[in-house]
Design an enzyme around this catalytic site. Sequence first.
Site, PDB file in Angstrom:
ATOM      1  CB  SER A 126      18.910 -35.993  10.361  1.00 27.04           C
ATOM      2  OG  SER A 126      19.322 -37.079   9.580  1.00 27.04           O
ATOM      3  CE1 TYR A 151      22.052 -37.859  15.309  1.00 22.24           C
ATOM      4  CE2 TYR A 151      21.225 -39.197  13.500  1.00 22.24           C
ATOM      5  CZ  TYR A 151      21.765 -38.016  13.963  1.00 22.24           C
ATOM      6  OH  TYR A 151      22.017 -37.007  13.079  1.00 22.24           O
ATOM      7  CE  LYS A 155      19.917 -34.806  14.723  1.00 19.38           C
ATOM      8  NZ  LYS A 155      20.455 -33.552  15.282  1.00 19.38           N
TER       9      LYS A 155
END
Length: 341
Positions: A126, A151, A155
């Site tokens: 991302s 989160y 990544k």
Amino acid sequence: MKATVLVSGGAGFIGSHVTVELVQAGYDVVIADNMSNCDETNYRGVCSILGKELPFVRMDFCDKEAVRNLFAKYPIDAVIHFAAFKAVGESVTNPLKYYSNNLESFINLLEVAVEKGGCNVLFSSSATVYGEPEKLPVTEESPRMPATSSYGNTKQMCEDILRDSVAAYPGIKGIALRYFNPIGAHPSALIGELPRGVPNNLVPFITQTAAGIRECLSIFGDDYPTPDGTCQRDYIDIVDLAKAHVAAVTRMLKDKMEAGYEIFNVGTGRPVSVMELVKAFEKVNHLKLNYRIAPRRPGDVTAIWADPAKANEKLGWKAERSIEETLESAWAWEKHIRNIK
Ligand code: UFG
């Protein structure tokens, strides 16, 4: 012989669109999903678009034996790994849920791939890894910033896990695709985004407001240092994004990679503000949205958009759909699932 691609999280928003494009490009696909954040709607939609049933395995990648069984059953040439939790806010209040699920599932996948002697692994990363960028647009060389959510941290960690695995284990090759803001739905309106509860992301909130499910869209902040004061993002059409996966998988399978591990930005290169997006949605779909200006949302970056030159050149891929077409498709999908004429 056709190559087989395993799509983990293949019943979700991005996974379902990628599955359609892979099959249409001539690949065999096996979908694996634990259905923890979706129902069968997108899987059914994929099968209707393609006019056939696809192999579907309901399983959790945190269960290593299940991953082993999957690799024993199917001749997997490449894996695209989507299966992960993705709610930014929840990851801040419950980080262990995110670290255990998102890391364990990916490590299991890589361990089994190593046991099998190798695999081509595409990881869904991302633009969140860039944080609040100092220079725009961001290239793949732009520095990664400390993550502001667990989160986002998963990544970054998974990117590193893949990079190090490629360096250490012969036969493992990897690509990380850094997505900007995926929006829209398949032109058939048979698959799309199906958020549970109140949507966190802008476009599902807009379409639910247009459908009368939400009373009013809050635009988070109009005092940012941007042309109209609202945040800018790089909204990438979901079908365009899906096609980037086909290009990346093909690059791996055809041995075209220039290094064992590669990173690509997947964006349009075009900044669009929240207000511009809202206005474009109203215009193209001939409706008025109920919206208000609300305080800034904590954690939001002011502006980020991609320099997609590397993907354009090396993957031979380019975003093609206009923001208008994309916003039309998002509304067509919302109408389809809500039975709105
Ligand atoms: N926004 C609103 N109102 C809403 C929802 C969003 O004004 O109801 C605004 C946000 O403030 C932001 C823009 O719309 O300026 C886009 O917000 P999204 O939530 O749709 O997308 P983000 O850019 O915040 O999210 C993306 C990815 C995540 C990633 C995150 C990191 O979707 O996966 O960036 O910040 F983790």
